[in-house]
Design a protein around this motif. Structure first.
Motif, PDB file in Angstrom:
ATOM      1  N   GLN A 109       0.684  -1.234  -0.218  1.00  0.00           N
ATOM      2  CA  GLN A 109      -0.079  -0.060  -0.240  1.00  0.00           C
ATOM      3  C   GLN A 109       0.851   1.149   0.052  1.00  0.00           C
ATOM      4  O   GLN A 109       0.418   2.149  -0.338  1.00  0.00           O
ATOM      5  N   GLN A 110       2.062   1.133   0.587  1.00  0.00           N
ATOM      6  CA  GLN A 110       2.982   2.463   0.531  1.00  0.00           C
ATOM      7  C   GLN A 110       3.317   2.717  -0.762  1.00  0.00           C
ATOM      8  O   GLN A 110       3.482   3.926  -0.985  1.00  0.00           O
ATOM      9  N   PHE A 111       3.334   2.177  -1.716  1.00  0.00           N
ATOM     10  CA  PHE A 111       3.823   2.350  -3.100  1.00  0.00           C
ATOM     11  C   PHE A 111       2.731   3.477  -3.607  1.00  0.00           C
ATOM     12  O   PHE A 111       3.564   4.223  -4.513  1.00  0.00           O
ATOM     13  N   ASP A 112       1.793   3.170  -3.473  1.00  0.00           N
ATOM     14  CA  ASP A 112       0.478   4.207  -3.992  1.00  0.00           C
ATOM     15  C   ASP A 112       0.503   5.338  -3.296  1.00  0.00           C
ATOM     16  O   ASP A 112      -0.218   6.323  -3.875  1.00  0.00           O
ATOM     17  N   LYS A 113       1.031   5.561  -1.991  1.00  0.00           N
ATOM     18  CA  LYS A 113       0.957   6.691  -1.455  1.00  0.00           C
ATOM     19  C   LYS A 113       1.678   7.914  -2.100  1.00  0.00           C
ATOM     20  O   LYS A 113       2.738   7.539  -2.738  1.00  0.00           O
TER      21      LYS A 113
END
Length: 157
Positions: A109-113
């Motif tokens: 999920q971090q990659f899309d933040k």
């Protein structure tokens, strides 16, 4: 997957460029690393440049602040000995490993933040940018290395 791509260009891969930074710089001495060819950057300057971004992004991952600036990314301190060169290489390889490890530990999920600020895009975009930027300069380093070795062999003839 993306951490593997980082390791490939920086540390141990051979798939895309048939080489990587570690392989290229560990066989370069400090004179080759600092040899100026025309108005091109030196190998040492390019290693410093990529390391500057790796170190700055690692710090940003930790504190949430982007405190690096492009205008300082080529401010290489003088390299006047093999010790100076080895210190730069060690710092670069250490930061490369830390950066890949840090990316590997991120949850999906971090990659899309947003990365620090929305104007910088996502974490994924910035990490992919590091990979692309690294390949760009790896090509330059490979060519510079060939030129410094060729120049050295020409000098001895």
């Amino acid at each position: 997957m993306i951490a593997s791509r980082l390791r490939e260009v920086l540390l141990n891969g051979r798939w895309i460029a048939y080489t990587n930074y570690r392989e290229q710089i560990q066989s370069v001495n400090w004179q080759q690393a600092t040899q100026k060819i025309g108005n091109l950057n030196t190998i040492a300057a390019l290693i410093y440049h990529i390391n500057y971004y790796l170190a700055g992004l690692l710090k940003a991952f930790e504190n949430g602040k982007l405190e690096i600036s492009d205008k300082y990314s080529f401010d290489l301190p003088p390299i006047t000995s093999e010790t100076d060169w080895n210190e730069l290489v060690t710092d670069f390889l250490t930061n490369s490993e830390k950066f890949a490890d840090r990316v590997e530990q991120m949850d999906d999920q971090q990659f899309d933040k947003p990365f620090i600020d929305e104007k910088y895009g996502t974490f994924l975009r910035n990490i992919e940018g590091v990979i692309e930027h690294s390949y760009y300069h790896l090509g330059q380093i490979t060519l510079l290395k060939k030129l410094t070795i060729d120049n050295k062999s020409l000098e001895t003839k």
